[in-house]
Design a protein around this motif. Structure first.
Motif, PDB file in Angstrom:
ATOM      1  N   TYR A  21       3.418   7.493   1.465  1.00 22.79           N
ATOM      2  CA  TYR A  21       3.242   7.007   3.098  1.00 22.79           C
ATOM      3  C   TYR A  21       3.580   5.438   2.943  1.00 22.79           C
ATOM      4  CZ  TYR A  21       1.587  11.671   3.480  1.00 22.79           C
ATOM      5  OH  TYR A  21       1.400  12.891   3.507  1.00 22.79           O
ATOM      6  N   ASP A  22       4.321   5.141   4.053  1.00 24.00           N
ATOM      7  CA  ASP A  22       4.644   3.768   4.021  1.00 24.00           C
ATOM      8  C   ASP A  22       4.376   3.192   5.794  1.00 24.00           C
ATOM      9  OD1 ASP A  22       5.765   1.222   4.190  1.00 24.00           O
ATOM     10  OD2 ASP A  22       7.924   1.867   3.901  1.00 24.00           O
ATOM     11  N   SER A  23       3.745   1.925   5.935  1.00 19.85           N
ATOM     12  CA  SER A  23       3.237   1.551   7.145  1.00 19.85           C
ATOM     13  C   SER A  23       4.329   0.745   7.842  1.00 19.85           C
ATOM     14  CB  SER A  23       1.876   0.619   6.924  1.00 19.85           C
ATOM     15  OG  SER A  23       2.278  -0.589   6.439  1.00 19.85           O
ATOM     16  N   GLY A  24       5.377   0.577   7.026  1.00 23.97           N
ATOM     17  CA  GLY A  24       6.522  -0.393   7.831  1.00 23.97           C
ATOM     18  C   GLY A  24       6.457  -1.816   7.188  1.00 23.97           C
ATOM     19  N   THR A  25       5.330  -2.288   6.753  1.00 23.56           N
ATOM     20  CA  THR A  25       4.920  -3.406   6.138  1.00 23.56           C
ATOM     21  C   THR A  25       4.215  -3.363   5.181  1.00 23.56           C
ATOM     22  OG1 THR A  25       5.002  -4.251   8.546  1.00 23.56           O
ATOM     23  CG2 THR A  25       4.252  -5.839   6.956  1.00 23.56           C
ATOM     24  N   SER A  26       4.699  -3.771   3.799  1.00 25.77           N
ATOM     25  CA  SER A  26       3.723  -3.741   2.719  1.00 25.77           C
ATOM     26  C   SER A  26       2.351  -4.650   2.874  1.00 25.77           C
ATOM     27  CB  SER A  26       4.538  -4.399   1.446  1.00 25.77           C
ATOM     28  OG  SER A  26       4.789  -5.760   1.598  1.00 25.77           O
TER      29      SER A  26
ATOM     30  N   VAL B 146      -9.897   9.202   4.787  1.00 23.22           N
ATOM     31  CA  VAL B 146      -8.632   9.552   4.237  1.00 23.22           C
ATOM     32  C   VAL B 146      -8.516   9.460   2.648  1.00 23.22           C
ATOM     33  CG1 VAL B 146      -7.446   9.167   6.526  1.00 23.22           C
ATOM     34  CG2 VAL B 146      -7.677   7.359   4.677  1.00 23.22           C
ATOM     35  N   PRO B 147      -7.666  10.176   2.189  1.00 19.14           N
ATOM     36  CA  PRO B 147      -7.379   9.849   0.669  1.00 19.14           C
ATOM     37  C   PRO B 147      -6.748   8.425   0.643  1.00 19.14           C
ATOM     38  CG  PRO B 147      -6.372  12.233   1.418  1.00 19.14           C
ATOM     39  CD  PRO B 147      -7.096  11.358   2.526  1.00 19.14           C
ATOM     40  N   HIS B 148      -6.693   7.853  -0.744  1.00 19.28           N
ATOM     41  CA  HIS B 148      -6.171   6.666  -0.833  1.00 19.28           C
ATOM     42  C   HIS B 148      -4.542   6.662  -0.500  1.00 19.28           C
ATOM     43  CE1 HIS B 148      -4.466   3.419  -3.596  1.00 19.28           C
ATOM     44  NE2 HIS B 148      -5.485   2.697  -2.869  1.00 19.28           N
ATOM     45  N   VAL B 149      -4.083   7.646  -0.807  1.00 18.75           N
ATOM     46  CA  VAL B 149      -2.436   7.612  -0.654  1.00 18.75           C
ATOM     47  C   VAL B 149      -2.208   7.614   0.933  1.00 18.75           C
ATOM     48  CG1 VAL B 149      -2.121   8.590  -2.765  1.00 18.75           C
ATOM     49  CG2 VAL B 149      -2.566  10.252  -0.766  1.00 18.75           C
ATOM     50  N   LYS B 150      -3.143   8.022   1.643  1.00 15.34           N
ATOM     51  CA  LYS B 150      -2.949   8.056   3.231  1.00 15.34           C
ATOM     52  C   LYS B 150      -3.333   6.656   3.940  1.00 15.34           C
ATOM     53  CE  LYS B 150      -2.108  12.959   4.175  1.00 15.34           C
ATOM     54  NZ  LYS B 150      -2.492  14.064   5.080  1.00 15.34           N
TER      55      LYS B 150
END
Length: 482
Positions: free
Chosen positions: A205-210, A85-89
């Motif tokens: 994009y955010d996983s919900g936990t940094s 995946v791209p870094h941003v994803k």
């Protein structure tokens, strides 16, 4: 017989979904299995198939556990590692990883013999309390240097970063207040900006936990912290990390691959090596610049042009591996033809360790991933530092401070660089009299990073700590039962 069996552990391994994490986790698994310990290695089916190959003599001790990765919206089909995946994803991969929690719970609950330990990565912040629930000891395995982890700071700074003044990219461009000695180990602004970039549509994009919180909770929940590094290389940073974490810190060396072992690459086809070796054999000793930017790094067309023209202007022979993101199509017009008599641009998978070990290689132009750095220093190769993403900027500062590499100058705000700076840095590192000290220092590192006996002693120290911790846990359980 029971006393003899009691000396051996059942250890579960759970790495983050990245090639550069799975490989060293599995290498540690092999080292532990060779000492008689049982390993359960958890990852996804595709990652296990393309990266992991259990040696025949260890097949009775290493058990591969494949958990299919749940589907996540906007995550490409069959994407199971960060290279897919791209870094941003990549945050979406962490969403999928978090969804594996029920599978991991079920495995830990049912596994027989009961696991003594689980060794895990930074992303699975939910795992320590889960393991503790089943009475399983926890080891956080850092694939980052002690310098990088020290820069991130104590776990409170990771979990509650705003209280420590870390709110913007600029806040990471200064050495933090808890570093008590002079240091240049800090990010450049362009590095932090790239780490926070959005996709072409402006999505973030955010996983919900940094990641910061994942690091903090993973470390907090561990009983020991394992580092893939040597105290002798970064002693001041190991002293600091001990003060910051206040728990056992276990350096295990860099896990060098034995001369007769295969490379655990995601493509195990080694049929290309004879062609590469023939070209390397035709070159003078210590003359070649080996250039490889890894499987995830991306360059703009301008960056690819400047890097290529810099190699051309240096006048030195080079071997450049371009096996991702169609980078070869971004090279300057006529470049390959102009350099064909002294440079090879290779567009297939290449066996990095075999290349680095060849006597023709003098230096390594690297994006400063810790895996590649340790491999190069294991053969005493001087480093030309070209960090691109993640922890690589801090690695470059550390390696520069240790005088084993020279960094290509870049504009601190936008990361731009020129072909002239590339050519100058390459010549400085490989042939200039002014670079002699750095070359000599890098060569000395072979005695540390390439010392397999020293590494084996480090593994023995880890095992002793794990056995002792398990024994204390048994005593605690008995007392609680009473």
């Amino acid at each position: 017989m029971e006393e003899e069996e009691g000396k051996f552990l059942h250890i579960v391994m759970f790495p983050w979904l990245a090639i550069g994490h799975i490989r060293p986790f599995f290498r540690l698994s092999e080292c532990l299995a060779r000492k008689g310990h049982r390993i359960s290695f958890i990852s996804t089916p595709r990652n296990l198939q393309r990266i992991v190959k259990v040696p025949r003599e260890l097949s009775h001790l290493i058990n591969l556990i494949a958990f299919p990765l749940p589907e996540v919206e906007n995550l490409p089909p069959n994407a199971e590692s960060s290279m897919d995946v791209p870094h941003v994803k990549q945050q979406l991969l962490k969403v999928a990883l978090d969804l594996l929690q029920p599978c991991v719970r079920s495995f830990l609950e049912r596994a027989r013999p009961k696991p003594d330990w689980i060794v895990y990565d930074y992303a699975s912040h939910w795992l320590p309390p889960l393991a503790e629930e089943f009475g399983i000891s926890r080891g956080y395995f850092s694939l980052f240097t002690a310098a990088f982890m020290s820069f991130l700071g104590p776990t409170d700074a990771l979990i509650f970063g705003e209280k420590y003044g870390r709110l913007t990219a600029e806040d990471y461009t200064v050495v933090p207040e808890w570093v008590p000695f002079p240091s240049d180990v800090a990010f450049r602004l362009h590095e932090m900006t790239k780490n926070m970039e959005k996709d072409a549509e402006g999505n973030e994009y955010d996983s919900g936990t940094s990641d910061s919180i994942r690091f903090g909770l993973s470390i907090n929940g561990s009983e020991i912290v394992i580092f893939r590094s040597y105290v002798e290389f970064e002693p001041e940073w190991f002293d600091l990390i001990q003060q910051l974490y206040q728990k056992p810190i276990i350096p295990i060396g860099v896990l060098p691959i034995e001369d007769d072992e295969r490379e655990d690459e995601f493509d195990n086809d080694d049929t290309e090596w004879p062609t590469i070796k023939e070209w390397l054999d035709s070159q003078k000793q210590n003359s070649i610049v080996y250039v490889a930017l890894g499987t995830e790094a991306t360059l703009s067309q301008k960056e690819a042009h400047e890097l290529a023209l810099g190699l051309e202007q240096s006048g030195l022979p080079f071997f450049w591996v371009l096996n991702r993101n169609h980078l070869s199509e971004m090279l300057p017009h006529g470049f390959i033809e102009r350099v064909k008599n002294r440079g090879m641009v290779y567009t297939k998978w290449a066996p990095q360790i075999k290349i680095l070990s060849h006597s023709a290689v003098g230096g390594f132009l690297t994006r400063c991933g810790w895996n590649s750095v340790t491999e190069a220093l294991g053969f005493g190769r001087v480093l030309i530092l070209f960090p691109i993403m993640n922890d690589q900027g801090l690695n470059a500062r550390l390696l520069h401070d240790k005088k084993v590499g020279i960094e290509i100058p870049r504009n601190e705000k936008d990361g731009s660089f020129t072909s002239e700076s590339v050519a100058k840095t390459v010549k400085l590192a490989l042939v200039s009299e002014d670079g002699r000290e750095v070359r000599e220092n890098a060569l000395k590192m072979k005695d540390l990073f390439g010392d397999k006996s020293r590494n084996n002693s480090c593994i023995d120290s880890l095992v002793r700590q794990m056995v002792q911790t398990r024994a204390r846990g048994f005593i605690k359980e008995i007392r609680n039962d009473v």
